[in-house]
Design a protein around this motif. Structure first.
Motif, PDB file in Angstrom:
ATOM      1  N   ASP A   1      25.305 -32.018  65.223  1.00 39.84           N
ATOM      2  CA  ASP A   1      23.863 -31.979  65.028  1.00 39.84           C
ATOM      3  C   ASP A   1      23.377 -30.544  65.108  1.00 39.84           C
ATOM      4  OD1 ASP A   1      24.728 -32.265  67.753  1.00 39.84           O
ATOM      5  OD2 ASP A   1      22.621 -32.203  68.316  1.00 39.84           O
ATOM      6  N   TRP A   2      22.246 -30.273  64.490  1.00 43.05           N
ATOM      7  CA  TRP A   2      21.662 -28.930  64.511  1.00 43.05           C
ATOM      8  C   TRP A   2      20.875 -28.772  65.803  1.00 43.05           C
ATOM      9  CZ3 TRP A   2      20.683 -25.851  59.591  1.00 43.05           C
ATOM     10  CH2 TRP A   2      21.687 -26.125  58.656  1.00 43.05           C
ATOM     11  N   ARG A   3      21.256 -27.780  66.594  1.00 45.33           N
ATOM     12  CA  ARG A   3      20.709 -27.655  67.942  1.00 45.33           C
ATOM     13  C   ARG A   3      19.959 -26.347  68.131  1.00 45.33           C
ATOM     14  NH1 ARG A   3      25.726 -29.835  71.716  1.00 45.33           N
ATOM     15  NH2 ARG A   3      25.969 -31.855  70.661  1.00 45.33           N
ATOM     16  N   LEU A   4      18.857 -26.472  68.826  1.00 45.51           N
ATOM     17  CA  LEU A   4      18.100 -25.292  69.228  1.00 45.51           C
ATOM     18  C   LEU A   4      18.625 -24.806  70.565  1.00 45.51           C
ATOM     19  CD1 LEU A   4      14.347 -26.041  68.495  1.00 45.51           C
ATOM     20  CD2 LEU A   4      15.560 -23.949  67.926  1.00 45.51           C
ATOM     21  N   SER A   5      18.979 -23.548  70.645  1.00 49.18           N
ATOM     22  CA  SER A   5      19.364 -22.954  71.918  1.00 49.18           C
ATOM     23  C   SER A   5      18.395 -21.818  72.215  1.00 49.18           C
ATOM     24  CB  SER A   5      20.800 -22.446  71.872  1.00 49.18           C
ATOM     25  OG  SER A   5      20.972 -21.551  70.797  1.00 49.18           O
ATOM     26  N   ASP A   6      18.309 -21.428  73.453  1.00 44.88           N
ATOM     27  CA  ASP A   6      17.373 -20.370  73.861  1.00 44.88           C
ATOM     28  C   ASP A   6      15.955 -20.691  73.404  1.00 44.88           C
ATOM     29  OD1 ASP A   6      19.520 -19.083  74.915  1.00 44.88           O
ATOM     30  OD2 ASP A   6      19.800 -17.782  73.176  1.00 44.88           O
ATOM     31  N   THR A   7      15.529 -21.921  73.649  1.00 43.30           N
ATOM     32  CA  THR A   7      14.210 -22.342  73.172  1.00 43.30           C
ATOM     33  C   THR A   7      13.059 -21.626  73.863  1.00 43.30           C
ATOM     34  OG1 THR A   7      14.274 -24.152  74.767  1.00 43.30           O
ATOM     35  CG2 THR A   7      15.002 -24.641  72.519  1.00 43.30           C
ATOM     36  N   GLU A   8      13.349 -20.995  74.999  1.00 44.35           N
ATOM     37  CA  GLU A   8      12.280 -20.318  75.722  1.00 44.35           C
ATOM     38  C   GLU A   8      12.025 -18.911  75.206  1.00 44.35           C
ATOM     39  OE1 GLU A   8      10.472 -21.981  77.865  1.00 44.35           O
ATOM     40  OE2 GLU A   8      11.740 -23.718  77.472  1.00 44.35           O
ATOM     41  N   THR A   9      12.939 -18.389  74.388  1.00 46.88           N
ATOM     42  CA  THR A   9      12.764 -17.035  73.890  1.00 46.88           C
ATOM     43  C   THR A   9      11.877 -17.038  72.654  1.00 46.88           C
ATOM     44  OG1 THR A   9      14.629 -17.091  72.365  1.00 46.88           O
ATOM     45  CG2 THR A   9      15.117 -16.547  74.663  1.00 46.88           C
ATOM     46  N   ARG A  10      11.485 -15.855  72.220  1.00 50.37           N
ATOM     47  CA  ARG A  10      10.636 -15.739  71.031  1.00 50.37           C
ATOM     48  C   ARG A  10      11.461 -15.814  69.755  1.00 50.37           C
ATOM     49  NH1 ARG A  10       6.594 -10.785  71.752  1.00 50.37           N
ATOM     50  NH2 ARG A  10       5.793 -11.737  69.821  1.00 50.37           N
TER      51      ARG A  10
ATOM     52  N   PRO B   1      14.255 -18.206  68.817  1.00 50.64           N
ATOM     53  CA  PRO B   1      15.167 -19.322  69.077  1.00 50.64           C
ATOM     54  C   PRO B   1      16.388 -19.277  68.161  1.00 50.64           C
ATOM     55  CG  PRO B   1      13.222 -20.071  67.909  1.00 50.64           C
ATOM     56  CD  PRO B   1      12.952 -18.650  68.315  1.00 50.64           C
ATOM     57  N   LYS B   2      17.515 -19.683  68.734  1.00 54.70           N
ATOM     58  CA  LYS B   2      18.761 -19.746  67.974  1.00 54.70           C
ATOM     59  C   LYS B   2      19.048 -21.192  67.603  1.00 54.70           C
ATOM     60  CE  LYS B   2      20.813 -15.856  70.505  1.00 54.70           C
ATOM     61  NZ  LYS B   2      21.885 -15.451  71.441  1.00 54.70           N
ATOM     62  N   VAL B   3      19.634 -21.353  66.427  1.00 61.00           N
ATOM     63  CA  VAL B   3      20.054 -22.669  65.962  1.00 61.00           C
ATOM     64  C   VAL B   3      21.548 -22.604  65.690  1.00 61.00           C
ATOM     65  CG1 VAL B   3      19.840 -24.410  64.143  1.00 61.00           C
ATOM     66  CG2 VAL B   3      17.808 -23.179  64.927  1.00 61.00           C
ATOM     67  N   SER B   4      22.261 -23.614  66.131  1.00 61.04           N
ATOM     68  CA  SER B   4      23.692 -23.658  65.848  1.00 61.04           C
ATOM     69  C   SER B   4      24.084 -25.076  65.437  1.00 61.04           C
ATOM     70  CB  SER B   4      24.506 -23.222  67.068  1.00 61.04           C
ATOM     71  OG  SER B   4      24.283 -24.101  68.147  1.00 61.04           O
ATOM     72  N   ALA B   5      25.151 -25.166  64.675  1.00 62.20           N
ATOM     73  CA  ALA B   5      25.638 -26.467  64.220  1.00 62.20           C
ATOM     74  C   ALA B   5      27.082 -26.321  63.765  1.00 62.20           C
ATOM     75  CB  ALA B   5      24.789 -26.996  63.063  1.00 62.20           C
TER      76      ALA B   5
ATOM     77  N   ILE C   1      33.332 -25.652  60.608  1.00 57.06           N
ATOM     78  CA  ILE C   1      32.899 -24.266  60.697  1.00 57.06           C
ATOM     79  C   ILE C   1      31.646 -24.189  61.568  1.00 57.06           C
ATOM     80  CG2 ILE C   1      32.049 -22.288  59.369  1.00 57.06           C
ATOM     81  CD1 ILE C   1      34.842 -22.809  58.619  1.00 57.06           C
ATOM     82  N   GLU C   2      31.504 -23.123  62.330  1.00 60.70           N
ATOM     83  CA  GLU C   2      30.304 -22.942  63.142  1.00 60.70           C
ATOM     84  C   GLU C   2      29.242 -22.168  62.365  1.00 60.70           C
ATOM     85  OE1 GLU C   2      30.771 -20.568  66.676  1.00 60.70           O
ATOM     86  OE2 GLU C   2      29.223 -21.733  67.704  1.00 60.70           O
ATOM     87  N   PHE C   3      28.072 -22.788  62.251  1.00 58.51           N
ATOM     88  CA  PHE C   3      26.933 -22.137  61.585  1.00 58.51           C
ATOM     89  C   PHE C   3      25.912 -21.731  62.646  1.00 58.51           C
ATOM     90  CE2 PHE C   3      22.558 -22.750  59.957  1.00 58.51           C
ATOM     91  CZ  PHE C   3      22.527 -21.711  59.033  1.00 58.51           C
ATOM     92  N   LYS C   4      25.463 -20.470  62.574  1.00 58.10           N
ATOM     93  CA  LYS C   4      24.473 -19.987  63.538  1.00 58.10           C
ATOM     94  C   LYS C   4      23.319 -19.315  62.805  1.00 58.10           C
ATOM     95  CE  LYS C   4      27.367 -19.237  67.623  1.00 58.10           C
ATOM     96  NZ  LYS C   4      27.825 -18.245  68.631  1.00 58.10           N
ATOM     97  N   TYR C   5      22.128 -19.495  63.369  1.00 57.58           N
ATOM     98  CA  TYR C   5      20.945 -18.875  62.784  1.00 57.58           C
ATOM     99  C   TYR C   5      20.050 -18.362  63.904  1.00 57.58           C
ATOM    100  CZ  TYR C   5      16.291 -18.494  60.749  1.00 57.58           C
ATOM    101  OH  TYR C   5      15.054 -18.047  60.389  1.00 57.58           O
ATOM    102  N   LEU C   6      19.631 -17.119  63.780  1.00 59.29           N
ATOM    103  CA  LEU C   6      18.715 -16.513  64.749  1.00 59.29           C
ATOM    104  C   LEU C   6      17.361 -16.340  64.070  1.00 59.29           C
ATOM    105  CD1 LEU C   6      18.099 -15.173  67.473  1.00 59.29           C
ATOM    106  CD2 LEU C   6      18.922 -13.011  66.486  1.00 59.29           C
ATOM    107  N   SER C   7      16.363 -17.061  64.575  1.00 59.30           N
ATOM    108  CA  SER C   7      15.023 -16.996  63.988  1.00 59.30           C
ATOM    109  C   SER C   7      14.432 -15.604  64.158  1.00 59.30           C
ATOM    110  CB  SER C   7      14.109 -18.025  64.661  1.00 59.30           C
ATOM    111  OG  SER C   7      12.821 -17.927  64.138  1.00 59.30           O
ATOM    112  N   ARG C   8      13.771 -15.129  63.096  1.00 54.50           N
ATOM    113  CA  ARG C   8      13.159 -13.799  63.156  1.00 54.50           C
ATOM    114  C   ARG C   8      11.661 -13.907  63.398  1.00 54.50           C
ATOM    115  NH1 ARG C   8      17.003 -13.482  59.134  1.00 54.50           N
ATOM    116  NH2 ARG C   8      18.580 -11.883  59.435  1.00 54.50           N
TER     117      ARG C   8
END
Length: 283
Positions: free
Chosen positions: A238-247, A249-253, A276-283
């Motif tokens: 599943d697509w997960r939000l990590s570090d939700t408290e930061t400005r 947020p990171k998403v990984s799946a 495969i690990e997919f990561k996204y860092l919101s800007r």
């Protein structure tokens, strides 16, 4: 586990198919939507990509295609789905098939919505040949047969008459029904044993019997499992939000990719499937 960014920057011509599930997109989680848009940008940059599979629970809840299709033009232009549709449409124009399977949260998703971007609804089980191996693709909830109550609920909700009944309710009533069902599901899940919400081994063996491997999502337990019959069961994450408290947020799946030699044709027998690990860092 290999990183998707590393794969597409070092071997972009080898990536032929991408498989994802359980994104649970909604306007309440904009970081997940942005992560999906970022994945589509990556897909648009892949020169040999031929297929994108979405294996269920693309959306957190789907009330029916009319929730978007009946909007006025100005409302559609401002809607959170519109940028997503535009990128998918461009991906299809570039030659990539977009194949969408129902999950337990978006079983009312229809072909009319997918036709907006040239996508195609597919049904489980879906046979996919990778190299010399046949894979059975499905969302995964039908394999959780220890959960008798859910399987009864699933049978009722997937019936054509039930779906006809729901789709003839107003959007407001459908939203109220969906909220009630989601609240009840969350309550029930807190009291269920962990094994009940996972797949049943007998059901897995029955499902994969005539295939070489099984690929699904739903359980949110991504990894390569081995069935008691010795066959591989690949679980997308599943697509997960990590570090939700930061400005930011990171998403990984954990997603799936099928790669083949740069000079191989579409039916290359040496094609490989990998998690495969997919990561996204919101800007």
């Amino acid at each position: 586990m290999q990183n998707f960014n590393h794969l597409i920057t070092t071997r972009p011509h080898e990536v032929r198919q991408v498989l994802i599930s359980d994104l649970h997109l909604s306007p309440e989680e904009p970081a997940l939507v942005q992560a999906f848009l970022a994945l589509l940008d990556d897909c648009l940059a892949l020169p040999a990509l031929k297929r994108l599979f979405i294996l269920g629970d693309w959306f957190e809840v789907w009330l029916g295609d009319d929730a978007y299709l009946t909007l006025a033009k100005a409302e559609q232009q401002a809607h959170w789905l519109t940028p997503l549709i535009a990128k998918l449409k461009q991906l299809r124009i570039d030659g990539c098939e977009i194949l969408v399977m129902h999950g337990n949260r978006d079983f009312l998703l229809g072909q009319p919505f997918c036709s907006l971007f040239g996508g195609q609804i597919i049904y489980e089980p879906y046979k996919l040949v990778i190299g010399e191996q046949s894979y059975r693709l499905e969302h995964g909830d039908a394999l959780c047969t220890d959960d008798k109550k859910y399987q009864f609920f699933r049978k009722i909700m997937r019936h054509r008459l039930t779906q006809w009944y729901l789709l003839n309710k107003s959007l407001e009533k459908r939203l109220a029904i969906a909220d009630k069902m989601r609240h009840k599901s969350q309550q029930n899940n807190t009291t269920k044993a962990s094994y009940i919400m996972d797949v049943n081994e007998v059901s897995v063996n029955r499902a994969v019997y005539s295939f070489d491997a099984l690929l699904h999502g739903h359980t949110h337990r991504p990894r390569i499992h081995r069935s008691s019959d010795g066959k591989s069961r690949y679980v997308l994450g599943d697509w997960r939000l990590s570090d939700t408290e930061t400005r930011q947020p990171k998403v990984s799946a954990v997603i799936g990719t099928i790669t083949a030699d740069i000079n191989a044709d579409h039916n290359d027998p040496s094609a490989e499937f990998n998690l495969i690990e997919f990561k996204y860092l919101s800007r």
